[in-house]
Design a protein around this motif. Structure first.
Motif, PDB file in Angstrom:
ATOM      1  N   ASP A 658      73.159  30.963  -0.754  1.00 20.72           N
ATOM      2  CA  ASP A 658      74.245  30.182   0.590  1.00 20.72           C
ATOM      3  C   ASP A 658      73.543  28.540   1.287  1.00 20.72           C
ATOM      4  O   ASP A 658      73.874  27.377   0.680  1.00 20.72           O
ATOM      5  CB  ASP A 658      75.378  30.817   1.567  1.00 20.72           C
ATOM      6  N   GLU A 661      72.253  26.831  -2.297  1.00 20.28           N
ATOM      7  CA  GLU A 661      73.225  25.819  -2.562  1.00 20.28           C
ATOM      8  C   GLU A 661      73.441  24.829  -1.476  1.00 20.28           C
ATOM      9  O   GLU A 661      74.347  24.232  -2.319  1.00 20.28           O
ATOM     10  CB  GLU A 661      74.547  26.614  -2.970  1.00 20.28           C
ATOM     11  N   LYS A 664      71.198  21.909  -2.579  1.00 22.06           N
ATOM     12  CA  LYS A 664      71.062  21.704  -4.016  1.00 22.06           C
ATOM     13  C   LYS A 664      72.339  20.538  -3.734  1.00 22.06           C
ATOM     14  O   LYS A 664      72.262  19.281  -4.054  1.00 22.06           O
ATOM     15  CB  LYS A 664      71.484  22.548  -5.095  1.00 22.06           C
ATOM     16  N   LYS A 665      73.893  20.675  -2.931  1.00 14.69           N
ATOM     17  CA  LYS A 665      74.398  19.505  -2.805  1.00 14.69           C
ATOM     18  C   LYS A 665      73.880  18.194  -1.746  1.00 14.69           C
ATOM     19  O   LYS A 665      74.283  17.349  -1.971  1.00 14.69           O
ATOM     20  CB  LYS A 665      75.545  20.431  -1.978  1.00 14.69           C
TER      21      LYS A 665
END
Length: 732
Positions: A658, A661, A664-665
């Motif tokens: 989590d 991610e 990455k965002k």
């Protein structure tokens, strides 16, 4: 808006643009740096540093650049214009006898201290024609006559550098972010904290049973109170495991600091597990707002109060707290760093009490420069040092190694707080050692461990932990594995599970196999402990997990060898084990005499107490720093307490992915990277190469590596790399 003065800082507010002139900024930094440097008698030096550090901002090129970059005049043409070198050149011209103490601090106040040769080249530039070169009025002298150029110069340079960097950052923050600056205010006095501790100990003593252990703890506290009124010097608190040395050492340190007019107590600890436990204890007594816990695993999100969390983060920058709990790595690598961020805090070590816990873990390869640093801190910067341990190493007199040329003078005198005739090692004896150095294999050790329902087995490597763990039955009670093949959050949860299991008497069978990460600072108690061959200090640490609460007359710690499987890893573990095997005479293993002989044997085989290898070249701090043309940048690269030839990889366990991610965002943030570190495992380079070649690792951001395949992470033992387990030789 018409500007009459040179700009130092500019910010846009709801009502328009606010400008801090360069003159105002330099005056304010000058006052702050002078105040900081006054603690070691060099106030005037700090004043000059502040007045000259940003003279280069008077350049027309810099003025155009700051107007463009701030958005004040975005349309003008401008390029980035270096400015720090200008004040450094002026310092050299106006105060030639003070060179390079002033010039290096000014030239490096953004990029870091230079090596002397690079500094000279940097200062060969011309002063721009638009700089006001009016002489700065000052009389600079060295007020402390005890300063020795050879050993003290590089620390004196860093202290002046620290004063300038912190003053510059604080004043910039006060103008650019006044609300943030406000959070640095309002801290308790040491006198207030001392009274809180006395009240806590009194309540503890009233509610505690009158057992032998508690009587010893009260005796230790009383000795610390009575002997805290000594002068600034070196002290030792040698107390066996269970003797309450943590709170007793803080009691002594606070009393000593108050008596000597010192500003704070800094506690340096080698293991994160001990830091977390110590900091939690101190926060409960003094309040979270008075105890700074500075290490990589602290998470500000766990602090419920947003303002307090921000205060906490700000305090890590300069250690302006009454009590600081940090790591040996953070402390010593900062003391040998050239970086502005690392050095910023150093001036707050001046006039402090430094408590070094588990002092036996000091790096042997840097023992000489570290001991020399202690001497400088005491003699030049009025810092007292308290060594606390259950196994005090020899740090007095002449330390001799295997090579006669390595001998050096350690500390002249260490004042022991607890008299040796108090014989605390006998009064607190709760365990006996059963040492068997005959070779065994994994099956034999596992069979011995299985004879006991509640047992802890500590080994030296990750591979050994896995091999023995795999041989233990998993269908009997609770069986746990602990090593750094598990990410920090996994380790934390497993230790918490273990502690809860030990409290429940219904859990008759609890077997644990662990690396040394559990050896110190983890408050657990087993009736039987097994410890693989190691140095005497490590064996005694393991014994501290045995019969800790004295629930039986004597517990047993068994020392075993795995020589049928393999020899000990080369390096430190082998050196310390050989020192134990070579001890001459019959000893009570827990006695001070045994520890002195152990360290005599250990030191006698060391070829150098000041040597490291960087880029395949040997260096020493003596050669790099013990001179006026010191090489600060090279020394900073070379001084590494942990030779960390590993790469961190984020693993797929619980919410680790989590956070990946989110990275990455949203990109990297300070807080997110700290959270990712809790779900990371350090792998050595050869294994990292395998993971990369097999496609198991993805680089999701620059230098952020992820093993996203859940098959590579086991809920019991952690990261698996192509069925090969990482050796763990020095980093646990």
């Amino acid at each position: 808006m018409e500007l009459k003065n040179n700009i130092s800082h500019i910010r846009e507010t709801a009502t328009g643009w606010e400008i801090q002139s360069n003159d105002e900024h330099q005056r304010r930094v000058s006052a702050l740096a002078a105040r900081f440097a006054s603690d070691f008698g060099m106030s005037e030096w700090g004043r000059v540093l502040g007045l000259l550090h940003d003279k280069g901002k008077e350049q027309e090129g810099f003025q155009r650049y700051i107007k463009k970059e701030s958005g004040f005049q975005p349309e003008i043409k401008a390029v980035k214009t270096p400015h720090a070198y200008v004040g450094a050149i002026l310092a050299k011209q106006q105060f030639p006898q003070a060179f390079p103490l002033l010039s290096n601090a000014i030239a490096g106040h953004h990029r870091g201290l230079y090596d002397f040769g690079d500094l000279k080249n940097h200062l060969a530039q011309e002063i721009p024609s638009d700089i006001n070169t009016t002489a700065t009025e000052a009389t600079l002298g060295i007020p402390n006559k005890s300063i020795q150029i050879r050993t003290d110069f590089h620390h004196l340079q860093r202290m002046l550098f620290s004063c300038l960097v912190d003053a510059d950052r604080l004043d910039t923050e006060a103008f650019m972010n006044p609300e943030q600056a406000r959070l640095r205010e309002n801290k308790a006095t040491l006198e207030q904290l001392y009274e809180k501790l006395l009240a806590h100990l009194e309540a503890l003593n009233v509610s505690s049973d009158n057992t032998k252990v508690n009587r010893v703890r009260r005796y230790v506290q009383q000795q610390c109170m009575e002997k805290s009124n000594g002068d600034i010097d070196f002290y030792s608190l040698t107390v066996p495991t269970g003797g309450g040395k943590t709170l007793a050492s803080v009691l002594w340190a606070l009393g000593h600091a108050i008596k000597n007019g010192q500003h704070r107590v800094i506690i340096a600890i080698p293991y994160t597990s001990i830091i977390v436990q110590t900091a939690a204890t101190l926060k409960a007594i003094f309040g979270e707002e008075n105890v700074l816990e500075h290490h990589s695993n602290v998470n500000e999100e766990d602090i419920g109060d947003d303002e307090l969390a921000m205060k906490y983060q700000l305090a890590t920058e300069n250690w302006d707290y009454p009590i600081v709990v940090t790591t040996n790595v953070q402390l010593f690598e900062s003391l040998f760093s050239n970086s502005p961020s690392a050095c910023r805090k150093l001036h707050n070590i001046v006039k402090s009490v430094l408590v070094l816990d588990e002092v036996q873990t000091l790096s042997l390869q840097f023992l000489r420069p570290i001991v020399d640093t202690f001497k400088t801190m005491k003699r030049v910067f009025d810092t007292s040092v308290l060594f606390t341990t259950a196994s005090q190493p020899t740090l007095e007199g002449t330390i001799k190694g295997g090579n006669p040329m390595t001998a050096f003078e350690a500390l002249p005198k260490i004042h022991e707080i607890i008299p040796e005739n108090a014989a605390l090692h006998q009064k607190l004896r709760r365990v006996e050692l059963d040492i068997n150095d005959l070779p065994q294999n994994y099956d034999e050790v596992a069979a011995s461990v299985m004879q006991h329902p509640r047992v802890l087995c500590i080994v030296n490597t990750r591979r050994d932990a896995r091999e023995i763990y795999n041989r233990l039955p998993k269908d009997e009670g609770i069986c746990l594995h602990l090593s750094r093949m598990m990410c920090p959050e996994h380790v934390r949860q497993t230790i918490q599970l273990l502690k809860e299991a030990l409290k429940d008497e219904q859990n008759t069978i609890i077997r644990v196999v662990a690396t040394q990460l559990i050896e110190a600072g983890v408050d657990i108690d087993f009736p039987v402990v097994y410890r693989q061959q190691a140095g005497l200090d490590s064996i005694l640490q393991a014994a501290g997990r045995c019969n800790r609460e004295g629930l039986q007359k004597l517990g047993t710690t068994h020392v075993f060898s795995l020589q049928k499987e393999h020899t000990l890893p080369r390096g430190f573990i082998t050196q310390t084990n050989n020192a134990r095997l070579n001890m001459v005479g019959q000893f009570d293993w827990f006695s001070p005499d045994a520890m002195r002989e152990y360290y005599r044997q250990l030191y006698s085989k060391i070829e150098s107490f000041d040597e490291t290898v960087f880029d395949k070249v040997k260096y020493s701090m003596h050669e790099l720093l013990y001179k006026q043309d010191a090489e600060f940048e090279q020394a900073s690269k070379c001084f590494r307490l942990i030779d960390d030839k590993t790469t961190a990889v984020v693993v797929n366990w619980q919410c680790g992915m989590d956070f990946v991610e989110k990275l990455k965002k949203e990109g990297a943030t300070y807080q997110l990277m700290k959270m990712l570190s809790q779900y990371s495992v350090n792998v050595r380079h050869s294994d990292m190469k395998q993971l990369l070649q097999s496609g198991a690792v993805e680089e999701v951001r620059e230098n952020v590596f992820v093993v996203s395949n859940a098959a590579f992470y086991d809920d019991k033992v952690g990261l698996i790399i192509a069925n090969q387990w990482l050796e763990e030789t020095h980093i646990l």
